[in-house]
Design a protein around this motif. Sequence first.
Motif, PDB file in Angstrom:
ATOM      1  N   ASP A   1      -9.802  -8.367  -4.930  1.00  0.00           N
ATOM      2  CA  ASP A   1      -8.802  -7.296  -4.990  1.00  0.00           C
ATOM      3  C   ASP A   1      -7.901  -7.261  -3.767  1.00  0.00           C
ATOM      4  OD1 ASP A   1      -9.336  -6.110  -7.487  1.00  0.00           O
ATOM      5  OD2 ASP A   1     -11.116  -5.155  -6.660  1.00  0.00           O
TER       6      ASP A   1
ATOM      7  N   THR B   1     -10.205  -0.205  -9.015  1.00  0.00           N
ATOM      8  CA  THR B   1      -8.946  -0.416  -8.290  1.00  0.00           C
ATOM      9  C   THR B   1      -7.704  -0.293  -9.163  1.00  0.00           C
ATOM     10  OG1 THR B   1      -9.045  -2.790  -8.699  1.00  0.00           O
ATOM     11  CG2 THR B   1     -10.045  -1.987  -6.648  1.00  0.00           C
ATOM     12  N   ARG B   2      -7.910   0.089 -10.448  1.00  0.00           N
ATOM     13  CA  ARG B   2      -6.743   0.073 -11.347  1.00  0.00           C
ATOM     14  C   ARG B   2      -6.964   0.907 -12.597  1.00  0.00           C
ATOM     15  NH1 ARG B   2      -5.496  -5.192 -11.472  1.00  0.00           N
ATOM     16  NH2 ARG B   2      -6.965  -5.517  -9.785  1.00  0.00           N
TER      17      ARG B   2
ATOM     18  N   GLN C   1      -2.926  -1.689 -17.047  1.00  0.00           N
ATOM     19  CA  GLN C   1      -2.847  -2.793 -16.088  1.00  0.00           C
ATOM     20  C   GLN C   1      -2.009  -2.473 -14.852  1.00  0.00           C
ATOM     21  OE1 GLN C   1      -4.739  -5.639 -16.434  1.00  0.00           O
ATOM     22  NE2 GLN C   1      -5.602  -4.355 -18.031  1.00  0.00           N
ATOM     23  N   LYS C   2      -2.257  -1.294 -14.270  1.00  0.00           N
ATOM     24  CA  LYS C   2      -1.555  -0.879 -13.048  1.00  0.00           C
ATOM     25  C   LYS C   2      -2.574  -0.690 -11.935  1.00  0.00           C
ATOM     26  CE  LYS C   2       2.527  -0.108 -14.975  1.00  0.00           C
ATOM     27  NZ  LYS C   2       3.705  -0.846 -14.680  1.00  0.00           N
ATOM     28  N   THR C   3      -2.356  -1.324 -10.798  1.00  0.00           N
ATOM     29  CA  THR C   3      -3.274  -1.151  -9.679  1.00  0.00           C
ATOM     30  C   THR C   3      -3.002   0.183  -8.993  1.00  0.00           C
ATOM     31  OG1 THR C   3      -1.840  -2.190  -8.035  1.00  0.00           O
ATOM     32  CG2 THR C   3      -3.365  -3.648  -9.255  1.00  0.00           C
TER      33      THR C   3
ATOM     34  N   THR D   1      -7.106   3.300  -2.293  1.00  0.00           N
ATOM     35  CA  THR D   1      -6.759   2.607  -3.539  1.00  0.00           C
ATOM     36  C   THR D   1      -7.932   1.810  -4.098  1.00  0.00           C
ATOM     37  OG1 THR D   1      -5.873   0.736  -2.298  1.00  0.00           O
ATOM     38  CG2 THR D   1      -4.302   2.459  -2.971  1.00  0.00           C
ATOM     39  N   CYS D   2      -9.108   2.015  -3.542  1.00  0.00           N
ATOM     40  CA  CYS D   2     -10.316   1.336  -3.997  1.00  0.00           C
ATOM     41  C   CYS D   2     -11.468   2.334  -3.929  1.00  0.00           C
ATOM     42  CB  CYS D   2     -10.588   0.133  -3.101  1.00  0.00           C
ATOM     43  SG  CYS D   2     -11.954  -0.884  -3.668  1.00  0.00           S
TER      44      CYS D   2
ATOM     45  N   ARG E   1      -2.972   0.559  -5.908  1.00  0.00           N
ATOM     46  CA  ARG E   1      -2.070   0.233  -4.796  1.00  0.00           C
ATOM     47  C   ARG E   1      -0.618   0.414  -5.235  1.00  0.00           C
ATOM     48  NH1 ARG E   1      -3.573  -5.168  -3.290  1.00  0.00           N
ATOM     49  NH2 ARG E   1      -5.311  -4.140  -2.283  1.00  0.00           N
ATOM     50  N   ASP E   2      -0.257  -0.144  -6.392  1.00  0.00           N
ATOM     51  CA  ASP E   2       1.114  -0.004  -6.895  1.00  0.00           C
ATOM     52  C   ASP E   2       1.411   1.424  -7.316  1.00  0.00           C
ATOM     53  OD1 ASP E   2       1.562  -2.707  -6.448  1.00  0.00           O
ATOM     54  OD2 ASP E   2       1.217  -3.278  -8.540  1.00  0.00           O
TER      55      ASP E   2
END
Length: 79
Positions: free
Chosen positions: A77, A4-5, A10-12, A57-58, A14-15
């Motif tokens: 998550d 997921t990232r 350290q960026k998901t 995003t996953c 999603r972001d």
Amino acid sequence: MAVTRCVCFQKTFRDLLVTARENGWSTAAEISLNLRCGLGCGGCRPYLQAMLDTGATCFAVRVDEQPPRPCKPEPWDIQ
């Protein structure tokens, strides 16, 4: 386990997807040039492109050279 990232920075996803869409980025290379994700260990590169291509995003962990497959997020998550 789901991916997921970008672990190195350290960026998901999603972001990252929100940022990519806001800036009109359509390739993992554009994300890497602007945010460095994909330039550390490189493990997230295929997932970054799959994220851009699918909007997911996953992803399930890849076990071969097939494109990443979207999956349901793990309970920790979900925000």
